[in-house]
Design an enzyme around this catalytic site. Structure first.
Site, PDB file in Angstrom:
ATOM      1  N   ASP A  79      90.073  10.823  48.100  1.00  0.00           N
ATOM      2  CA  ASP A  79      90.515   9.869  47.096  1.00  0.00           C
ATOM      3  C   ASP A  79      89.313   9.466  46.269  1.00  0.00           C
ATOM      4  OD1 ASP A  79      89.393   8.306  49.109  1.00  0.00           O
ATOM      5  OD2 ASP A  79      91.360   7.788  49.913  1.00  0.00           O
ATOM      6  N   LYS A 101      95.075   9.446  43.312  1.00  0.00           N
ATOM      7  CA  LYS A 101      95.889   9.203  42.131  1.00  0.00           C
ATOM      8  C   LYS A 101      96.828  10.367  41.916  1.00  0.00           C
ATOM      9  CE  LYS A 101      93.532   6.274  38.847  1.00  0.00           C
ATOM     10  NZ  LYS A 101      92.385   6.276  37.974  1.00  0.00           N
ATOM     11  N   MET A 216      87.187  -5.431  49.328  1.00  0.00           N
ATOM     12  CA  MET A 216      88.396  -5.576  48.500  1.00  0.00           C
ATOM     13  C   MET A 216      88.635  -7.027  48.090  1.00  0.00           C
ATOM     14  SD  MET A 216      90.842  -3.036  50.720  1.00  0.00           S
ATOM     15  CE  MET A 216      90.327  -3.713  52.292  1.00  0.00           C
TER      16      MET A 216
HETATM   17  N1  SAH Z   1      86.403   2.714  54.407  1.00  0.00           N
HETATM   18  C1  SAH Z   1      85.625   2.081  53.362  1.00  0.00           C
HETATM   19  C2  SAH Z   1      86.299   0.842  52.811  1.00  0.00           C
HETATM   20  C3  SAH Z   1      87.595   1.140  52.129  1.00  0.00           C
HETATM   21  S1  SAH Z   1      88.300  -0.281  51.394  1.00  0.00           S
HETATM   22  C4  SAH Z   1      84.244   1.759  53.913  1.00  0.00           C
HETATM   23  O1  SAH Z   1      84.006   1.906  55.107  1.00  0.00           O
HETATM   24  O2  SAH Z   1      83.370   1.372  53.124  1.00  0.00           O
HETATM   25  C5  SAH Z   1      87.633  -0.189  49.764  1.00  0.00           C
HETATM   26  C6  SAH Z   1      86.630  -1.303  49.557  1.00  0.00           C
HETATM   27  O3  SAH Z   1      85.385  -0.910  50.104  1.00  0.00           O
HETATM   28  C7  SAH Z   1      86.337  -1.618  48.127  1.00  0.00           C
HETATM   29  O4  SAH Z   1      87.309  -2.484  47.565  1.00  0.00           O
HETATM   30  C8  SAH Z   1      84.998  -2.296  48.236  1.00  0.00           C
HETATM   31  O5  SAH Z   1      85.140  -3.625  48.670  1.00  0.00           O
HETATM   32  C9  SAH Z   1      84.362  -1.523  49.371  1.00  0.00           C
HETATM   33  N2  SAH Z   1      83.475  -0.463  48.867  1.00  0.00           N
HETATM   34  C10 SAH Z   1      83.601   0.854  49.056  1.00  0.00           C
HETATM   35  N3  SAH Z   1      82.575   1.525  48.502  1.00  0.00           N
HETATM   36  C11 SAH Z   1      81.776   0.581  47.956  1.00  0.00           C
HETATM   37  C12 SAH Z   1      80.539   0.620  47.247  1.00  0.00           C
HETATM   38  N4  SAH Z   1      79.934   1.770  46.980  1.00  0.00           N
HETATM   39  N5  SAH Z   1      80.002  -0.547  46.831  1.00  0.00           N
HETATM   40  C13 SAH Z   1      80.599  -1.721  47.084  1.00  0.00           C
HETATM   41  N6  SAH Z   1      81.767  -1.819  47.755  1.00  0.00           N
HETATM   42  C14 SAH Z   1      82.347  -0.688  48.187  1.00  0.00           C
END
Ligand code: SAH
Length: 541
Positions: A79, A101, A216
């Site tokens: 994704d 998407k 999020m």
């Molecule tokens: N599995 C992912 C999280 C998925 S939920 C993990 O372990 O990071 C998606 C959320 O992750 C986003 O809304 C944001 O809050 C956070 N996120 C993911 N990548 C990010 C990044 N590069 N910088 C800041 N927040 C990030």
């Protein structure tokens, strides 16, 4: 993108493989193979689904296991938020699905993704399901795994660097600290709509003795700030928002808990972002190690084709630069055959591309390195010497000054008086070496086995070039090629690059730039990739 002729899924939505027009960059998988072998890493097995964490965005934060599986799988589903460099490892014949998407911008429904995973595995394919960060941290990895195992599908979970640690590290905000935070909590910013009981217990969170990291949470920021304060967290507690952590576009905004919503609105904060609340944020920018990198945030364009460009780009990136690579020139064979080498006492190699051409020329004649046994080999500079070494040829002469004049000096210094010389260089290259040696009485054959051709610039590359702080030219032909490509876009090269500082690898390249009306801002000395990096640092930091 969406190929509507080959729908897959539950029937509610189309899920179709992405078209694979772009071929992956060659060479990336080879080093990986060696690493995988030394680490005893198996490849993706048929009939197995791998739930793989792709890390927070920086391709350097992908695990070796993840890279190996992506490079060997039959099918890869990803994704958004997954590093392009990782997707570039996908085999050309493998299927790639973007389930972040569908065509109209909606997400592919989770049940469709799950059904597809089960179906593909049951067809006996090896399937990688790539998820941002770690698959078990707010990634619904647990639900996907449960469905797979229930359907009798074999599965493996590969941990990834979660953004909560990855993005914080890149922001210079320690998640824990001996004096400031003895615990860290990863919290979702929005509760589960159908199941309020999995939502947050604000009182417990407010009293949590450590750092709070909200995922999020961009939309829910006002709620998060209000509820934490209402339940006893101090309004003055330091807070930060880390957007697009670990990427070139990372932005860190620092404030206090009470000011979070206003500051976020003002700064136009957008997902993906983490909200961090805790005293560790109070350490401020003192630990912002990224800002201290010599080329932090500088936009640098590298005009060089192939592996050499990738290496140079890698070095510049480690120094903090945002690097765009312009192929600029491509090397094609001229069809000229390598002359017979029997009786030749000196072979001069004029560039890394000439080293490739020499090796290809030997192979084309069914020969190998032994054909060079009677001759000394001279490389024009260390880059060319390295390229030769990759073919097992150790150059006898490598001048300190990596230009033709330096090579002539080195020949003199070594006391060589070559009688029969072959010069391997690009068609249309400088005649100086051949002319000088001929004037000294040698019989010289120029082996122009290859030639360079300008590579057209895409509109996007043109924009990158003009927005750059510096553009690096590693050869005169690269300079000419870029000028040619600019003219193809109707732009005058000198005018188009007036705002961009040009850096030449050496005097020959500088001369080529002058002839195009471009004044180089710096000329590297030594005339090597290292020199080019040093000149760029001196110019931009
Ligand atoms: N599995 C992912 C999280 C998925 S939920 C993990 O372990 O990071 C998606 C959320 O992750 C986003 O809304 C944001 O809050 C956070 N996120 C993911 N990548 C990010 C990044 N590069 N910088 C800041 N927040 C990030």
């Amino acid at each position: 993108m969406l190929d509507r002729e080959e729908p897959r899924g539950t029937g509610k939505h189309f899920i179709a493989p992405q078209s694979r027009a772009a071929t992956p960059r060659p060479g990336t998988a080879n080093g990986l193979e060696e690493l995988a072998t030394s680490l005893r890493l198996g490849q993706a097995e048929p009939g197995v689904v791998y739930l793989v964490g792709a890390g927070p965005g920086d391709p350097g934060l992908v695990t070796v296991r993840a890279a190996r599986l992506v490079a060997t799988a039959d099918v890869v589903l990803h994704d958004l938020l997954v590093a392009q460099e990782l997707l570039d490892l996908v085999r050309p014949e493998a299927e790639l699905y973007d389930v972040g998407k569908v065509g109209d911008g909606r997400h592919v429904a989770q049940e469709d993704t799950n059904a597809l995973l089960v179906r593909l595995a049951k067809e006996g394919r090896s399937v990688v399901r790539l998820k941002g960060g770690d698959p078990f941290v707010f990634g619904r990895g647990g639900e996907e795994l449960a469905e797979l195992l229930e359907a009798g599908v074999r599965a493996e979970v590969v941990a990834g660097v979660t953004s909560g640690t990855g993005a914080l590290a890149a922001a210079g905000i320690p998640a824990t600290h001996r004096l400031l935070a003895s615990a860290v909590a990863f919290v979702t910013g929005h509760g589960h709509n159908d199941k309020p009981e999995t939502g947050r217990d604000w009182a417990s969170l407010a009293h949590f003795p450590g750092t709070l990291v909200f995922y999020m949470a961009v939309k829910a920021l006002p709620t998060v700030a209000r509820e934490l304060m209402a339940h006893g967290r101090s309004a003055d507690e330091p807070a930060a928002i880390v957007e697009r952590g670990t990427s070139d576009e990372q932005r860190v905004t620092r404030t206090t808990l009470s000011e979070l919503p206003r500051v976020a609105r003002q700064a136009g904060v957008r997902a993906p972002a983490l909200v961090v609340v805790g005293d560790v944020v109070g350490l401020g920018t003192a630990l912002d190690w990224r800002a201290l990198r010599p080329l932090d945030g500088r936009r640098v364009v590298v005009t060089r084709a192939g592996a050499a460009a990738a290496q140079l780009a890698g070095r510049l990136r480690s120094l903090g630069a945002i690097v765009a690579e312009l192929p600029a020139i491509r090397t094609i064979p001229t069809g000229v055959e390598l002359p017979a080498l029997a009786g030749v006492d000196l072979v001069c190699v004029a560039s890394p591309a000439a080293a490739d051409a020499l090796a290809a020329g030997l192979a084309a004649k069914g020969q190998d390195l032994r054909a060079l046994h009677g001759a000394a080999v001279a490389a024009v500079g260390p880059g060319t010497a390295d390229a030769l070494l990759r073919y097992g040829i150790r150059a006898d002469l490598v001048p300190a000054r990596a230009v033709t004049e330096g090579l002539l000096e080195a020949i003199d210094a070594a006391g060589l008086t070559p009688q029969r010389v072959v010069v391997v260089q690009a068609r249309g290259g400088r005649p100086l070496l051949a002319d000088t040696l001929t004037a000294r009485g040698a019989s010289v054959t120029v082996a122009d086995l290859h030639q360079t051709e300008p590579e057209p610039l895409t509109a996007e590359q043109l924009a990158e070039l003009q927005a750059a702080d510096a553009v690096l030219f590693a050869s005169g032909s690269a300079a000419k090629a870029v000028a040619h490509a600019l003219r193809e876009h109707g732009a005058d090269p000198a005018a188009a690059l007036a705002q961009v500082r040009s850096v030449a690898i050496g005097p020959t390249t500088a001369q080529a730039l002058h002839e195009l009306g471009i004044t180089p801002a710096a000329v590297a000395d030594p005339h090597t990739p290292d020199g080019l990096v040093a000149a760029t640092i001196a110019l931009l930091s």
